[in-house]
Design an enzyme around this catalytic site. Structure first.
Site, short mmCIF file in Angstrom:
data_model
loop_
_atom_site.label_atom_id
_atom_site.label_comp_id
_atom_site.label_asym_id
_atom_site.label_seq_id
_atom_site.Cartn_x
_atom_site.Cartn_y
_atom_site.Cartn_z
N LYS A 97 21.96 -18.02 5.05
CA LYS A 97 21.38 -16.83 4.39
C LYS A 97 20.33 -17.78 3.27
O LYS A 97 20.78 -18.70 2.41
CB LYS A 97 22.51 -16.36 3.32
CG LYS A 97 22.15 -15.24 2.44
CD LYS A 97 22.24 -15.32 1.25
CE LYS A 97 23.64 -15.16 0.77
NZ LYS A 97 24.47 -13.99 1.24
N GLU A 177 17.24 -8.03 8.02
CA GLU A 177 18.27 -7.17 7.59
C GLU A 177 17.99 -6.06 6.84
O GLU A 177 17.78 -6.55 5.32
CB GLU A 177 19.46 -7.83 7.18
CG GLU A 177 20.54 -7.10 6.82
CD GLU A 177 21.84 -7.56 6.38
OE1 GLU A 177 21.99 -8.99 6.13
OE2 GLU A 177 22.94 -7.14 6.23
N LYS A 219 18.94 -6.69 12.18
CA LYS A 219 20.28 -6.44 11.67
C LYS A 219 20.21 -5.15 10.90
O LYS A 219 19.90 -5.25 9.53
CB LYS A 219 20.83 -7.54 10.93
CG LYS A 219 22.32 -7.27 10.05
CD LYS A 219 22.99 -8.85 9.72
CE LYS A 219 24.25 -8.19 9.06
NZ LYS A 219 24.88 -9.80 8.73
N GLY A 262 28.72 -2.98 6.57
CA GLY A 262 28.40 -2.22 5.34
C GLY A 262 29.48 -1.46 4.67
O GLY A 262 29.25 -0.58 3.79
N GLY A 291 30.53 -9.00 8.34
CA GLY A 291 30.99 -9.72 7.04
C GLY A 291 32.38 -9.03 7.05
O GLY A 291 33.64 -9.60 7.68
#
Ligand code: 13P
Length: 342
Positions: A97, A177, A219, A262, A291
């Site tokens: 990231k 993303e 993404k 999300g 995630g």
């Protein structure tokens, strides 16, 4: 690690039946996750937790890439193997990231713009040396009264496109993303409209910045009703509306789309992806880059105790396998029950 072309890295991250593990929580975000299981947020606990994830046996069968945070990319497994090397041995491509977070946007109340462009080219060069092969940058679009604004969508699309260009120049595949948040009472129709607007402007910005679409992964969020909306949509409606928006906005040159979860529940995130792949006919590979939906059950099983590592790894492998099956439309809710019974 052999030198691969960016296009082949992008394809390997989302190879058939595989997706991406988003384990790039910043130190602040992992604190929230650890708090939910009463684990202290120390560097060693963060290391031990990521070690558990990355060393789970056979994970490379379902996971093609893992996104790490700066600290994690520099950490080692209990036996001294650097995490990027451990992942590569498992057949999982290490990623990083690189954004520095979504910050309040000037003159746009309630909206954010993601920062991190300053010095990015230099940081990318270091990450390549440390073993990263792809990167991630997350932009956040909030739906609310009078928002999003065009200013917010334009600024975030531009930053994502500049990031993507710098990554490709440095030898990293960019994950682009632009997340439309689920928070709020808005309807699924409103989410569809905002997602289409966001993605249309995103691909226009990517073209302006000369980003090679073959060498990136998108993404996006799925098209869903706001989390507080009374009328929630069925799995098939989410799948159909999401695919409709993607077909309208994402060029066929993009090799793959890896959804974020999300805040969706684990099983719903899997069911939505599966439903899209069952519909079929998409120009791009449809995969996951979850995630929370890959880690919620793992954290719950682990609770910070070395005695629970095996159980936590089993929980991780199970979710990864379910999502791997969803990548080819071969998931069913029965498989969850069967696994529980086993
Ligand atoms: P979630 O799947 O929890 O949304 O996380 C994915 C991610 O990487 C967000 O940037």
């Amino acid at each position: 690690m052999s030198v691969q072309s960016l296009e082949s890295v992008a394809r390997a991250m989302i190879a058939p039946g595989k997706g991406i593990l988003a384990a790039d929580e910043s130190t602040g975000t992992i604190e929230k996750r650890f708090k939910s299981i009463n684990v202290e947020n120390t560097e060693e606990n963060r290391r031990a937790y990521r070690d558990l994830l990355f060393s789970a046996k056979g994970i490379g069968q379902y996971i093609g890439g893992a996104i790490l945070y700066d600290e994690t990319l520099r950490q080692k497994s209990a036996d001294g193997t650097p995490f990027p090397e451990l992942l590569a041995r498992q057949g999982v491509i290490p990623g990083i990231k690189v954004d520095t977070g979504a910050k309040e946007m000037a003159l746009c109340p309630g909206e954010t713009v993601t920062e991190g462009l300053d010095g990015l080219a230099k940081r990318c060069a270091e990450y390549v040396k440390l073993g990263a092969r792809f990167a991630k940058w997350r932009a956040v679009i909030t739906i609310g009264a009078g928002i999003p604004s065009q200013a917010c969508i334009t600024a975030n699309a531009h930053a994502l496109a500049r990031y993507a260009a710098m990554c490709q120049a440095a030898g990293l595949v960019p994950i682009v993303e632009p997340e439309v948040l689920m928070d709020g009472e808005h309807t699924i129709e409103r989410c569809e409209e905002v997602t289409e607007w966001t993605l249309r402007d995103q691909f226009s910005a990517l073209a302006s910045q000369r980003v090679a679409l073959e060498r990136m992964v998108l993404k996006p969020s799925m098209v869903v009703a706001g989390a507080s909306c009374k009328q929630q949509a069925s799995v098939s409606e989410v799948a159909e509306r999401t695919l409709k928006v993607l077909r309208r906005t994402v060029p066929a040159a993009v090799p793959g789309i890896a959804f974020l979860s999300g805040g969706q529940s684990d099983e719903l995130a899997t069911a939505h992806l599966d439903a899209m792949n069952k519909l079929g006919g998409a120009a791009w590979t449809l995969s996951f880059s979850y995630g929370r939906a890959l880690q919620a059950a793992v954290l719950k099983a682990w609770k910070g105790s070395p005695a629970n590592v095996s159980a936590a790894q089993r929980a991780f492998t199970h979710r990864a396998r379910m999502n791997g099956l969803a990548c080819t439309g071969r998931y069913s809710a029965d498989l969850e029950r069967q696994a529980l019974a086993a």
